[in-house]
Design a protein around this motif. Structure first.
Motif, short mmCIF file in Angstrom:
data_model
loop_
_atom_site.label_atom_id
_atom_site.label_comp_id
_atom_site.label_asym_id
_atom_site.label_seq_id
_atom_site.Cartn_x
_atom_site.Cartn_y
_atom_site.Cartn_z
N LEU A 27 -2.30 -1.43 -10.75
CA LEU A 27 -3.63 -0.93 -11.24
C LEU A 27 -3.72 0.13 -12.19
N LEU A 28 -3.48 -0.26 -14.02
CA LEU A 28 -3.57 1.29 -14.61
C LEU A 28 -4.91 1.21 -14.84
N VAL A 29 -5.59 2.50 -15.15
CA VAL A 29 -7.55 2.86 -15.45
C VAL A 29 -7.33 4.23 -16.48
N ASN A 30 -7.79 4.06 -17.80
CA ASN A 30 -7.58 5.38 -18.57
C ASN A 30 -8.18 6.77 -17.85
N HIS A 31 -9.54 5.70 -17.80
CA HIS A 31 -11.12 6.59 -17.09
C HIS A 31 -10.66 7.62 -16.03
N PRO A 32 -11.15 8.75 -16.07
CA PRO A 32 -11.33 10.05 -14.94
C PRO A 32 -11.49 9.36 -14.43
N GLU A 33 -12.80 9.49 -14.48
CA GLU A 33 -14.13 9.61 -13.55
C GLU A 33 -13.86 7.84 -12.79
N MET A 34 -13.69 6.55 -13.39
CA MET A 34 -13.42 5.53 -12.49
C MET A 34 -12.26 5.33 -12.27
N ILE A 35 -11.04 6.37 -11.79
CA ILE A 35 -9.49 5.68 -11.18
C ILE A 35 -9.63 6.85 -9.49
N LYS A 36 -11.56 7.70 -9.75
CA LYS A 36 -11.61 8.13 -8.39
C LYS A 36 -12.42 7.55 -7.79
N LEU A 37 -13.38 6.56 -8.29
CA LEU A 37 -14.07 5.09 -7.53
C LEU A 37 -12.91 3.98 -7.43
N TYR A 38 -11.84 3.93 -8.23
CA TYR A 38 -10.61 3.10 -7.81
C TYR A 38 -10.14 3.50 -5.91
N ARG A 39 -9.34 4.76 -6.34
CA ARG A 39 -8.79 5.21 -5.43
C ARG A 39 -9.71 5.47 -3.86
N ASN A 40 -10.80 5.72 -4.37
CA ASN A 40 -12.25 5.61 -3.15
C ASN A 40 -12.46 4.72 -2.31
N ILE A 41 -12.24 3.26 -2.76
CA ILE A 41 -12.40 1.87 -2.48
C ILE A 41 -10.54 1.81 -1.47
N ALA A 42 -9.97 1.87 -2.33
CA ALA A 42 -8.55 1.61 -1.36
C ALA A 42 -8.87 2.83 -0.08
#
Length: 412
Positions: A93-108
């Motif tokens: 899953l790709l996400v270009n937004h640096p703040e959003m990728i923090k969110l996704y990885r915290n979820i993972a």
């Protein structure tokens, strides 16, 4: 494919991390959408190329549906049952937004089927697979409208279009796309541009139409859309959604602090009209008696800006809140957002817009000024659609502030 339908949103205290988690309670319609995405991937996993597009305004639940489907696909890919259609597939899953990728990885970190490495920035993904001559099976892209549409050596992308490169590296692409959230010339998208790029590739589209974030009557979203298009409508009717106009930004800020104390996730935001540089120093948003520093760049912080407790003492920009939910947002409309008394219209003036990086790379635009105003209107739409329960507005421009306050006094 079935459009999403209107349903209640969960408890107010739920943080953004929970609202994008695959454990979040889905509506029946959202469950069907997830099934549609998984079915599409199973159907096309052995094809050369296929694309599925999720379209919809900010707040229509695109990211939640996307991440839930991705979690289920990864569960199937990592299952011990080799008879499953997606068993053993390599997916990202790709996400270009640096703040959003923090969110996704915290979820993972809390989902057994997911790994932090499942989430990548587009440039890293492209460069890694080019270097290793690798190939992905399924690639999900959140906020594909942020993908670069031209070379950007500063960010280590040297090809001409990120989506074009991703299509070369994956069998199946599932992407969230909303051209109204394009914020820079170097990532300037519209529907025609997208359709041209996808010509000849089997493509399906899911339209998500109902608002899951802004818990308001339809007149609120109508007002916001019209405002971003330059038109002033009567103030939305009184309702549970708390819509307010202020003539004092400091008073608005103090009310936002009260909201944050009461229910959390309440922040001050501003249009990108106040000087800001990435030099480690604090920079301030100042209007009238109000003075508060811009959001500070903390890439190493584990929490995204909207989730950090200390960000109540900062002003958020479009780049720190795009993709996030707030409960209450107090928005400062800066000098680039003014009012023309003769036409009774909102004027967006690029000469007051401080995000100079947004306008780098003129490209092939026939009318650059129109393209600039389009970018500014998109950024305005993003920050005006962050709040679930209340939107407070203050205008720096004296004429606009007076006109809004007159509309506020005439509200029903």
């Amino acid at each position: 494919m079935t459009p999403a339908s209107k349903t209640p949103v969960s408890d107010d205290s739920t943080a953004s991390v929970a609202r994008l988690s695959p454990t979040f309670r889905l509506t029946d319609t959202q469950k069907h959408l997830v099934d549609d995405i998984i079915g599409f991937c199973r159907k096309h996993i052995h094809d050369r190329q296929a694309v599925l597009i999720l379209e919809g305004d900010a707040g229509t639940g695109k990211s939640l549906v996307l991440n839930t489907a991705f979690s289920r696909i990864q569960e199937e890919a990592r299952s011990r049952d080799s008879t499953l259609p997606l068993h053993g597939t390599s997916n990202t899953l790709l996400v270009n937004h640096p703040e959003m990728i923090k969110l996704y990885r915290n979820i993972a970190a809390d989902i057994p089927a997911l790994r932090k490495k499942d989430y990548e920035r587009p440039t890293s993904f492209i460069n890694t697979l080019h270097k290793t001559a690798g190939q992905a099976d399924i690639v999900f892209i959140d906020e594909a409208h942020l993908l670069l549409t031209r070379s950007d050596p500063y960010n280590h992308f040297r090809q001409s279009n990120q989506l074009e490169e991703i299509l070369k590296l994956a069998r199946v692409v599932v992407m969230v796309f909303d051209p109204r959230q394009t914020l820079k010339f170097k990532g300037y998208w519209d529907d025609a541009h997208l359709r041209t790029l996808l010509q000849g590739i089997p493509t399906e589209t899911i339209h998500l139409t109902d608002q899951f974030r802004v818990q308001a009557h339809p007149d609120v979203m109508r007002w916001i859309r019209a405002f971003c298009d330059g038109k002033l409508l009567p103030i939305p009717e009184k309702q549970a959604f708390d819509f307010r106009i202020y003539d004092d930004a400091e008073r608005m800020y103090q009310d936002i602090r009260k909201c944050d104390h009461r229910c959390g996730l309440s922040r001050i935001l501003a249009t990108y009209d106040f000087p800001y540089t990435l030099n480690g120093n604090d920079h301030f948003v100042q209007t009238g008696s109000f003075r508060l520093r811009w959001d500070r760049n903390q890439p190493s912080h584990p929490l995204p800006w909207a989730e950090r407790p200390d960000s109540i003492d900062e002003v958020g920009s479009v780049y720190t809140v795009q993709g996030f939910d707030l409960n209450y947002a107090g928005v400062i409309l800066g000098p680039s957002v003014s009012y023309d008394k003769t036409t009774d219209r909102i004027i967006l003036d690029p000469t007051f817009y401080e995000d100079s990086a947004a306008f780098i790379g003129r490209g092939s635009f026939g009318d650059t000024d129109t393209a600039k105003r389009h970018i500014m209107a998109n950024a305005l739409f993003v920050i005006l659609t962050r709040a679930r329960k209340g939107l407070f507005l203050y205008a720096h421009d004296e004429a606009l502030r007076a006109r809004l306050y007159t509309l506020w006094g005439n509200r029903t």
